[in-house]
Scaffold this active site. Structure first.
Site, PDB file in Angstrom:
ATOM      1  N   SER A 208       0.786  -1.241   0.000  1.00  0.00           N
ATOM      2  CA  SER A 208       0.000   0.000   0.000  1.00  0.00           C
ATOM      3  C   SER A 208       0.817   1.290   0.000  1.00  0.00           C
ATOM      4  CB  SER A 208      -0.926   0.004   1.226  1.00  0.00           C
ATOM      5  OG  SER A 208      -0.154   0.137   2.412  1.00  0.00           O
TER       6      SER A 208
ATOM      7  N   THR B 122       1.328  -8.909  -5.391  1.00  0.00           N
ATOM      8  CA  THR B 122       0.226  -8.969  -4.409  1.00  0.00           C
ATOM      9  C   THR B 122      -1.044  -8.303  -4.938  1.00  0.00           C
ATOM     10  OG1 THR B 122       1.579  -9.206  -2.438  1.00  0.00           O
ATOM     11  CG2 THR B 122      -0.521  -8.075  -2.161  1.00  0.00           C
TER      12      THR B 122
ATOM     13  N   THR C 174      -8.581   2.490  -4.172  1.00  0.00           N
ATOM     14  CA  THR C 174      -8.092   3.817  -3.794  1.00  0.00           C
ATOM     15  C   THR C 174      -8.489   4.880  -4.814  1.00  0.00           C
ATOM     16  OG1 THR C 174      -6.060   5.089  -3.486  1.00  0.00           O
ATOM     17  CG2 THR C 174      -5.901   3.188  -4.933  1.00  0.00           C
ATOM     18  N   ASP C 175      -8.527   6.128  -4.362  1.00  0.00           N
ATOM     19  CA  ASP C 175      -8.791   7.229  -5.299  1.00  0.00           C
ATOM     20  C   ASP C 175      -7.589   7.476  -6.219  1.00  0.00           C
ATOM     21  OD1 ASP C 175      -7.040   8.331  -3.416  1.00  0.00           O
ATOM     22  OD2 ASP C 175      -8.303  10.055  -2.934  1.00  0.00           O
ATOM     23  N   GLU C 176      -6.418   6.909  -5.862  1.00  0.00           N
ATOM     24  CA  GLU C 176      -5.216   7.179  -6.663  1.00  0.00           C
ATOM     25  C   GLU C 176      -5.329   6.636  -8.083  1.00  0.00           C
ATOM     26  OE1 GLU C 176      -1.444   6.776  -4.853  1.00  0.00           O
ATOM     27  OE2 GLU C 176      -2.185   7.305  -2.872  1.00  0.00           O
TER      28      GLU C 176
ATOM     29  N   TYR D 150       2.190   1.761  -7.635  1.00  0.00           N
ATOM     30  CA  TYR D 150       1.138   1.362  -6.692  1.00  0.00           C
ATOM     31  C   TYR D 150      -0.246   1.563  -7.304  1.00  0.00           C
ATOM     32  CZ  TYR D 150      -2.357   2.011  -3.032  1.00  0.00           C
ATOM     33  OH  TYR D 150      -3.520   1.950  -2.303  1.00  0.00           O
TER      34      TYR D 150
ATOM     35  N   ALA E 184      -1.124   2.038 -10.345  1.00  0.00           N
ATOM     36  CA  ALA E 184      -1.335   1.229 -11.553  1.00  0.00           C
ATOM     37  C   ALA E 184      -1.720  -0.202 -11.173  1.00  0.00           C
ATOM     38  CB  ALA E 184      -0.079   1.233 -12.416  1.00  0.00           C
TER      39      ALA E 184
ATOM     40  N   LYS F 216      -3.227  -1.102  -8.396  1.00  0.00           N
ATOM     41  CA  LYS F 216      -4.597  -1.079  -7.864  1.00  0.00           C
ATOM     42  C   LYS F 216      -5.608  -0.946  -9.008  1.00  0.00           C
ATOM     43  CE  LYS F 216      -5.783  -1.146  -4.092  1.00  0.00           C
ATOM     44  NZ  LYS F 216      -6.078  -2.290  -3.168  1.00  0.00           N
TER      45      LYS F 216
ATOM     46  N   ARG G 287       8.767  13.522  -4.258  1.00  0.00           N
ATOM     47  CA  ARG G 287       8.519  12.133  -4.688  1.00  0.00           C
ATOM     48  C   ARG G 287       8.411  12.131  -6.220  1.00  0.00           C
ATOM     49  NH1 ARG G 287       3.013   9.661  -2.355  1.00  0.00           N
ATOM     50  NH2 ARG G 287       4.310   8.873  -0.670  1.00  0.00           N
TER      51      ARG G 287
ATOM     52  N   HIS H 265       4.923  12.685  -8.195  1.00  0.00           N
ATOM     53  CA  HIS H 265       4.051  12.994  -7.048  1.00  0.00           C
ATOM     54  C   HIS H 265       2.716  13.601  -7.501  1.00  0.00           C
ATOM     55  CE1 HIS H 265       4.132  14.943  -2.756  1.00  0.00           C
ATOM     56  NE2 HIS H 265       3.095  14.144  -2.932  1.00  0.00           N
TER      57      HIS H 265
HETATM   58  P1  NAD Z   1      -1.468  -1.896   4.980  1.00  0.00           P
HETATM   59  O1  NAD Z   1      -0.223  -1.867   4.168  1.00  0.00           O
HETATM   60  O2  NAD Z   1      -1.505  -1.255   6.318  1.00  0.00           O
HETATM   61  O3  NAD Z   1      -1.934  -3.411   5.199  1.00  0.00           O
HETATM   62  C1  NAD Z   1      -1.895  -4.361   4.182  1.00  0.00           C
HETATM   63  C2  NAD Z   1      -2.089  -5.733   4.812  1.00  0.00           C
HETATM   64  O4  NAD Z   1      -2.081  -6.714   3.762  1.00  0.00           O
HETATM   65  C3  NAD Z   1      -0.997  -6.112   5.801  1.00  0.00           C
HETATM   66  O5  NAD Z   1      -1.572  -6.671   6.952  1.00  0.00           O
HETATM   67  C4  NAD Z   1      -0.186  -7.152   5.043  1.00  0.00           C
HETATM   68  O6  NAD Z   1       0.449  -8.107   5.891  1.00  0.00           O
HETATM   69  C5  NAD Z   1      -1.236  -7.785   4.171  1.00  0.00           C
HETATM   70  N1  NAD Z   1      -0.675  -8.404   2.966  1.00  0.00           N
HETATM   71  C6  NAD Z   1       0.201  -7.855   2.088  1.00  0.00           C
HETATM   72  N2  NAD Z   1       0.498  -8.738   1.112  1.00  0.00           N
HETATM   73  C7  NAD Z   1      -0.226  -9.857   1.370  1.00  0.00           C
HETATM   74  C8  NAD Z   1      -0.371 -11.107   0.706  1.00  0.00           C
HETATM   75  N3  NAD Z   1       0.303 -11.384  -0.415  1.00  0.00           N
HETATM   76  N4  NAD Z   1      -1.214 -12.020   1.233  1.00  0.00           N
HETATM   77  C9  NAD Z   1      -1.898 -11.750   2.388  1.00  0.00           C
HETATM   78  N5  NAD Z   1      -1.789 -10.597   3.046  1.00  0.00           N
HETATM   79  C10 NAD Z   1      -0.966  -9.662   2.552  1.00  0.00           C
HETATM   80  O7  NAD Z   1      -2.596  -1.293   4.034  1.00  0.00           O
HETATM   81  P2  NAD Z   1      -3.840  -0.359   4.395  1.00  0.00           P
HETATM   82  O8  NAD Z   1      -3.398   1.044   4.444  1.00  0.00           O
HETATM   83  O9  NAD Z   1      -4.560  -0.958   5.543  1.00  0.00           O
HETATM   84  O10 NAD Z   1      -4.703  -0.550   3.065  1.00  0.00           O
HETATM   85  C11 NAD Z   1      -5.668  -1.583   2.950  1.00  0.00           C
HETATM   86  C12 NAD Z   1      -6.290  -1.503   1.578  1.00  0.00           C
HETATM   87  O11 NAD Z   1      -6.888  -0.232   1.399  1.00  0.00           O
HETATM   88  C13 NAD Z   1      -5.291  -1.661   0.437  1.00  0.00           C
HETATM   89  O12 NAD Z   1      -5.895  -2.431  -0.567  1.00  0.00           O
HETATM   90  C14 NAD Z   1      -5.044  -0.239  -0.033  1.00  0.00           C
HETATM   91  O13 NAD Z   1      -4.701  -0.209  -1.393  1.00  0.00           O
HETATM   92  C15 NAD Z   1      -6.389   0.396   0.215  1.00  0.00           C
HETATM   93  N6  NAD Z   1      -6.358   1.848   0.480  1.00  0.00           N
HETATM   94  C16 NAD Z   1      -5.614   2.368   1.475  1.00  0.00           C
HETATM   95  C17 NAD Z   1      -5.662   3.722   1.734  1.00  0.00           C
HETATM   96  C18 NAD Z   1      -4.869   4.357   2.855  1.00  0.00           C
HETATM   97  O14 NAD Z   1      -4.916   5.573   2.995  1.00  0.00           O
HETATM   98  N7  NAD Z   1      -4.156   3.621   3.670  1.00  0.00           N
HETATM   99  C19 NAD Z   1      -6.451   4.555   0.962  1.00  0.00           C
HETATM  100  C20 NAD Z   1      -7.177   3.994  -0.076  1.00  0.00           C
HETATM  101  C21 NAD Z   1      -7.143   2.626  -0.288  1.00  0.00           C
HETATM  102  O1  TDX Z   2       7.519  11.696   4.544  1.00  0.00           O
HETATM  103  C1  TDX Z   2       6.594  12.044   3.798  1.00  0.00           C
HETATM  104  N1  TDX Z   2       6.507  13.341   3.377  1.00  0.00           N
HETATM  105  C2  TDX Z   2       5.539  13.800   2.545  1.00  0.00           C
HETATM  106  O2  TDX Z   2       5.511  14.982   2.181  1.00  0.00           O
HETATM  107  C3  TDX Z   2       5.578  11.112   3.339  1.00  0.00           C
HETATM  108  C4  TDX Z   2       5.620   9.669   3.771  1.00  0.00           C
HETATM  109  C5  TDX Z   2       4.592  11.588   2.506  1.00  0.00           C
HETATM  110  N2  TDX Z   2       4.582  12.878   2.103  1.00  0.00           N
HETATM  111  C6  TDX Z   2       3.499  13.355   1.228  1.00  0.00           C
HETATM  112  C7  TDX Z   2       3.215  12.537   0.013  1.00  0.00           C
HETATM  113  C8  TDX Z   2       1.717  12.693  -0.162  1.00  0.00           C
HETATM  114  O3  TDX Z   2       1.450  13.890  -0.862  1.00  0.00           O
HETATM  115  O4  TDX Z   2       2.309  13.290   2.012  1.00  0.00           O
HETATM  116  C9  TDX Z   2       1.191  12.858   1.256  1.00  0.00           C
HETATM  117  C10 TDX Z   2       0.661  11.578   1.852  1.00  0.00           C
HETATM  118  O5  TDX Z   2       1.638  10.582   1.640  1.00  0.00           O
HETATM  119  P1  TDX Z   2       1.401   9.056   2.090  1.00  0.00           P
HETATM  120  O6  TDX Z   2       1.041   9.038   3.528  1.00  0.00           O
HETATM  121  O7  TDX Z   2       2.572   8.257   1.627  1.00  0.00           O
HETATM  122  O8  TDX Z   2       0.064   8.705   1.282  1.00  0.00           O
HETATM  123  P2  TDX Z   2      -0.275   8.726  -0.283  1.00  0.00           P
HETATM  124  O9  TDX Z   2       0.932   8.625  -1.109  1.00  0.00           O
HETATM  125  O10 TDX Z   2      -1.181   9.908  -0.512  1.00  0.00           O
HETATM  126  O11 TDX Z   2      -1.113   7.366  -0.407  1.00  0.00           O
HETATM  127  C11 TDX Z   2      -2.045   6.970   0.631  1.00  0.00           C
HETATM  128  O12 TDX Z   2      -3.367   7.255   0.259  1.00  0.00           O
HETATM  129  C12 TDX Z   2      -3.928   6.492  -0.793  1.00  0.00           C
HETATM  130  C13 TDX Z   2      -1.917   5.488   0.949  1.00  0.00           C
HETATM  131  O13 TDX Z   2      -0.593   5.183   1.321  1.00  0.00           O
HETATM  132  C14 TDX Z   2      -2.366   4.625  -0.195  1.00  0.00           C
HETATM  133  O14 TDX Z   2      -2.343   3.256   0.178  1.00  0.00           O
HETATM  134  C15 TDX Z   2      -3.776   5.012  -0.549  1.00  0.00           C
HETATM  135  O15 TDX Z   2      -4.228   4.282  -1.647  1.00  0.00           O
END
Ligand code: NAD
Ligand code: TDX
Length: 365
Positions: free
Chosen positions: A86, A101, A133-135, A159, A161, A163, A304, A307
């Site tokens: 993620s 994955t 995700t919205d990405e 990432y 792409a 998703k 990034r 970005h």
């Molecule tokens: P995370 O990285 O915190 O957790 C991912 C989990 O998946 C972990 O527990 C990991 O062990 C497990 N995992 C990874 N590969 C695996 C595999 N091959 N088999 C079984 N388990 C596996 O992620 P998150 O932030 O909780 O995101 C969850 C979902 O939501 C993801 O699909 C992500 O794309 C989506 N999402 C996240 C965000 C965000 O802001 N975090 C936003 C939009 C969508």
């Molecule tokens: O150290 C940092 N400094 C910084 O400026 C980090 C880690 C991030 N950033 C910026 C990049 C982004 O603009 O902050 C913003 C948020 O970054 P992340 O927390 O890495 O999130 P983002 O890249 O937006 O993606 C998250 O939201 C969509 C989740 O990680 C994804 O899993 C989800 O799909």
């Protein structure tokens, strides 16, 4: 009564969802399937580990045979698929795991569901919910309208792409085979159990240690922040009221520039240290422990690559069709999240150094 398979249930959002579901649907049974990568931690499920309704299985979603067995054994009728790689930065440095994955893993889940639900017909009704995700919609300009479910896909990172590819596979399995799928595309989550590599938890942990707060580029990138509890409520609504084949955007209605977000967290830290003397003893390296401004730690660093500038979610469809509405404002959510990290130092220390994992593996093998 439902029987759910929750993939990635030991990760950030998955674990919050497990907590949510057990509280809201106490009669249901849950199987969590998680590979426990660096991002997955049983510490996230510690509070519910003893619940008889919950079974944890360590395994890989790419193991189609294992997924099929779980679907049969537990007569699973609902899959909520969170498991993924993620973190965008990791996808830039090493995209392979994201394809394996997020694309192959999701396909493995779909194949297993098709075999067991559509061919063997183990349950009368089923639902495959895919968390995305919205990405996948790409990047917005400052005045562009927010993403709707009709916005064309334009993923920019490995990432997003991966998703996007997984979303297309889910769509195809509905249209081709009749699998009852739903997909939700949500914005940036934050809240408890958020691994300290993402912006908000990283900033909290760093400022408590007096470490620099890295802000990429000019810090004017905008994210639409969604408290994880609202996201869990949104998915719950999709499962209860969503129609097979449909996609729902779930957002927090809280757009914020990164630099503003970090400044807000710094102000929260300064205020907390002013109010509580014990915090200076607990976190002596924090600038606020010496009465200095946490914002002095802010550093603008190299951007990034690729970005995305701005994300914003239009969740009118979820509001109209599911009755979804975000309940937690960004101000409330950041305050609660900061307090959660203060109160749960054991958690973030353990997940960062892997010690909880080691402890649980030696005690519960
Ligand atoms: P995370 O990285 O915190 O957790 C991912 C989990 O998946 C972990 O527990 C990991 O062990 C497990 N995992 C990874 N590969 C695996 C595999 N091959 N088999 C079984 N388990 C596996 O992620 P998150 O932030 O909780 O995101 C969850 C979902 O939501 C993801 O699909 C992500 O794309 C989506 N999402 C996240 C965000 C965000 O802001 N975090 C936003 C939009 C969508
Ligand atoms: O150290 C940092 N400094 C910084 O400026 C980090 C880690 C991030 N950033 C910026 C990049 C982004 O603009 O902050 C913003 C948020 O970054 P992340 O927390 O890495 O999130 P983002 O890249 O937006 O993606 C998250 O939201 C969509 C989740 O990680 C994804 O899993 C989800 O799909």
């Amino acid at each position: 009564m439902r029987s759910l398979l929750i993939t990635g249930g030991a990760g950030f959002i998955g674990a919050n969802f497990v907590h949510h579901w057990l509280a809201q649907h106490p009669d249901d049974r849950l199987v969590v399937l998680d590979a426990l990568t660096y991002a997955g931690n049983l510490a996230n499920l510690e509070a519910v580990r003893a619940r008889p309704a919950l079974r944890f299985v360590r395994g890989d979603i790419r193991d189609t045979g294992l997924v099929e067995r779980l679907l049969r054994e537990a007569r699973i009728d609902t899959i909520v698929h969170f498991a993924a790689e993620s973190h965008v930065d990791r996808s830039i440095h090493g995209p392979d795991a994201f394809i394996e994955t997020n694309v192959q893993g999701t396909h493995s889940m779909l194949k297993a569901a098709r075999t067991v639900w559509l061919e063997e017909r183990t349950v009368p009704r089923h639902r495959f919910h895919h968390v995305s995700t919205d990405e996948v919609y790409g990047s917005l300009g400052p005045k562009d309208p927010a993403f709707t479910e009709c916005t064309p896909y334009a993923p920019n990172s490995p990432y997003s792409a991966s998703k996007a590819a997984s979303d297309h596979l889910v769509r195809a399995y509905h249209h081709t085979y009749g699998l009852a799928t739903t997909t939700s595309n949500c914005s940036n989550n934050y809240g408890p159990y958020h691994f300290p590599e993402k912006l908000i938890p990283l900033a909290i942990v760093n400022l408590l240690h007096g470490r620099e707060l890295p802000i990429y580029g000019d810090g004017r990138n905008v994210r639409d922040w969604l408290h994880v509890s609202d996201h869990c409520r949104g998915i719950d609504r999709v499962l209860e009221r969503g129609a097979p084949g449909e996609v729902y955007n779930i957002g927090g209605g809280a757009e914020c520039q990164n630099v503003t977000l970090i400044e807000t967290l710094c102000a929260l830290a300064d205020a907390a240290f002013e109010q509580r003397n014990d915090l200076a003893r607990q976190f002596p390296d924090a600038p606020a422990a010496r009465g200095e401004k946490s914002a002095s730690l802010i550093r603008f660093v190299k951007d990034r690559p690729g970005h995305d500038r701005r994300y914003a979610i239009d969740c009118a469809k979820a509001e109209r069709e599911l009755g979804y509405r975000a309940e937690v404002t960004l101000e409330q959510g950041l305050r609660a999240t900061f307090q959660w990290y203060l109160a749960n130092e054991w958690w973030w220390r353990a997940v960062m150094d892997g010690s909880y994992q080691h402890w649980i593996e030696t005690h519960y093998r």
